[in-house]
Enzyme design. Structure first.
Site, PDB file in Angstrom:
ATOM      1  N   ASP A 199       0.818  -1.209   0.000  1.00 16.71           N
ATOM      2  CA  ASP A 199       0.000   0.000   0.000  1.00 16.71           C
ATOM      3  C   ASP A 199       0.855   1.263   0.000  1.00 16.71           C
ATOM      4  OD1 ASP A 199      -2.724   1.157   0.193  1.00 16.71           O
ATOM      5  OD2 ASP A 199      -1.989   1.933   2.095  1.00 16.71           O
ATOM      6  N   ARG A 200       2.122   1.149   0.405  1.00 20.74           N
ATOM      7  CA  ARG A 200       3.004   2.314   0.436  1.00 20.74           C
ATOM      8  C   ARG A 200       3.495   2.704  -0.953  1.00 20.74           C
ATOM      9  NH1 ARG A 200       2.368   5.533   4.685  1.00 20.74           N
ATOM     10  NH2 ARG A 200       2.053   4.263   6.545  1.00 20.74           N
ATOM     11  N   LEU A 226      -7.653   6.715   1.542  1.00 19.05           N
ATOM     12  CA  LEU A 226      -7.730   7.764   0.517  1.00 19.05           C
ATOM     13  C   LEU A 226      -6.458   7.882  -0.315  1.00 19.05           C
ATOM     14  CD1 LEU A 226      -9.462  10.570   2.623  1.00 19.05           C
ATOM     15  CD2 LEU A 226     -10.497   9.135   0.881  1.00 19.05           C
ATOM     16  N   ARG A 227      -5.503   6.969  -0.096  1.00 14.79           N
ATOM     17  CA  ARG A 227      -4.269   7.051  -0.881  1.00 14.79           C
ATOM     18  C   ARG A 227      -4.553   6.879  -2.373  1.00 14.79           C
ATOM     19  NH1 ARG A 227      -1.365   3.738   3.227  1.00 14.79           N
ATOM     20  NH2 ARG A 227      -0.255   5.196   4.574  1.00 14.79           N
ATOM     21  N   GLY A 228      -5.497   6.030  -2.709  1.00 13.74           N
ATOM     22  CA  GLY A 228      -5.841   5.814  -4.113  1.00 13.74           C
ATOM     23  C   GLY A 228      -6.317   7.088  -4.790  1.00 13.74           C
TER      24      GLY A 228
END
Length: 422
Positions: free
Chosen positions: A279-280, A360-362
């Site tokens: 995910d990073r 919300l990284r996407g």
């Protein structure tokens, strides 16, 4: 464990007379900030010692500073003795992987790229070939952390103290570093280590910076990242989350900036990557084996030419390499003025919401990548085509895994994109 650092300084080693008068050399500038622009330890992080109550604090000494000054000066000479790197412009095919890498160079805040694919598809070759295209940045001369002379968030503690005192900083232009993280590296080599004996006998805190210090404001590349030891994965997670690396040992705490573009590559058949590390990575590129026979022959012939005479082969691609470098430099300067319409932002977030993307990284990465692509194309406004190009790479690794699902996650993202944007 030995490591490889790619990237060179734009100046040769300077005699001491230039160091005493930085303005005498056109490639070195000076900067002086007032104490009002200083940054407190609480806000930016820094160096502190948890000593016994009532005892005085140790003075801070960085044993790598003088050595680093010499290294920066001799980088130009060292470049000539380095093994030749395959030109980025000579890579045949693999457009998805190349685009993800270029977008991260244009906007490092995208957060890096994870490249997964079959063995022997040129993943490592492509990443390492990126070093020739990396732009130059301003760094403080002799600083082991590549401190930014204008941004306190990526300044080492010693540089920040000098700025607070109003001292002038010697500034040089240096190419962005690319640092290889070997799989067998020790934690001390990655994070840096403290000389406890010197601290106890001389009252001096001596810190030897590690690979994370060298990678600050640069690129950290981990080949076969899915085989990386768990304790090193934890270190990368911590630094990637905070932008700072903290070394805690024997009651002594040292922090330094560690903001880097994380690039990883691997073969999914050899093992899965921990989801919290996956995910990073801002983007995810999938690489497949070329099936076209004529294209395979061309790749083999190009590689044979490079192996036979690397210098001559690189010279044939000089013009294309220079053109690509200029394009990247122009895109980096244009990036801040690129705009994206509100309705496109809403549709990007709708795609993320309907695909059940966690966090919300996407959304953030999709917006950044679309802006970087528009800048790469020389435009100041994001189009639907830009979003369509980058959104599968920004979201495919963030979808929840369904063992019964036979459709590729990238195709799921593309289908949802056209459903909403149509």
């Amino acid at each position: 464990m030995a490591s490889t650092t790619l990237g060179t300084s734009s100046i040769a080693f300077l005699p001491s007379r230039y160091l005493s008068s930085p303005s005498s050399n056109p490639s070195i500038h000076t900067l002086s900030l007032s104490s009002g622009q200083s940054c407190g330890r609480k806000f930016c992080g820094g160096i502190g010692i948890n000593g016994t109550k009532g005892k005085s604090r140790f003075p801070v000494v960085n044993v790598a500073t003088e050595v680093n000054s010499v290294e920066q000066g001799l980088n130009t000479i060292a470049k000539e003795s380095q093994r030749p790197v395959y030109p980025f412009a000579a890579i045949v095919g693999q457009d998805e992987m190349k685009l993800c890498l270029l977008l991260n160079v244009i906007d490092p805040k995208i957060g890096g790229v994870m490249i997964m694919g079959d063995r022997g598809t040129g993943k490592s070759t492509t990443v390492r070939s990126l070093v020739d295209l990396l732009p130059e940045i301003k760094v403080v001369f002799g600083d082991p952390y590549n401190s930014d002379p204008e941004d306190p968030e990526v300044m080492g503690i010693e540089v920040r103290d000098r700025v607070i005192k109003g001292e002038q900083l010697s500034i040089v232009l240096s190419k962005i570093n690319m640092v290889d993280l070997p799989l067998g590296a020790t934690e001390d080599r990655v994070c840096g280590t403290i000389d406890i004996e010197k601290a106890l006998t001389e009252g001096v805190k001596a810190f030897e910076p590690g690979l994370l210090a060298k990678a600050n404001r640069g690129i950290l590349y981990v080949d076969e990242v899915n085989l990386l030891d768990d304790h090193l994965v934890d270190v990368l997670l911590d630094s990637a989350a905070s932008g700072w690396n903290t070394v805690e040992r024997e009651g002594i705490s040292i922090s330094h900036p560690a903001r880097f573009i994380l690039i990883g590559s691997g073969n999914p058949e050899e093992g899965e990557l921990r989801p919290q590390l996956l995910d990073r990575f801002g983007m995810h590129a999938q690489v497949g084996t070329v099936r076209d026979a004529e294209l395979r022959v061309k790749i083999v012939e190009e590689r044979a030419r490079f192996d036979k005479n690397p210098k001559e082969f690189r010279e044939t691609y000089n013009a294309e390499q220079e053109k690509l470098t200029e394009q990247i430099t122009s895109a980096r300067s244009l990036l801040s003025s690129v705009q994206i319409d509100q309705d496109l932002k809403v549709k990007i977030s709708r795609v993320c919401a309907e695909l059940n993307v966690d966090g919300l990284r996407g959304d953030i990465v999709s917006n950044r990548a679309a802006k970087a692509l528009a800048a790469l194309k020389g435009r100041d406004k994001v189009s639907v085509e830009d979003i369509a190009t980058v959104i599968p790479n920004c979201l495919r690794h963030r979808l929840r895994k369904d063992p019964l699902e036979s459709i590729d996650s990238g195709l799921l993202v593309t289908e949802k994109f056209y459903e909403i944007f149509s």
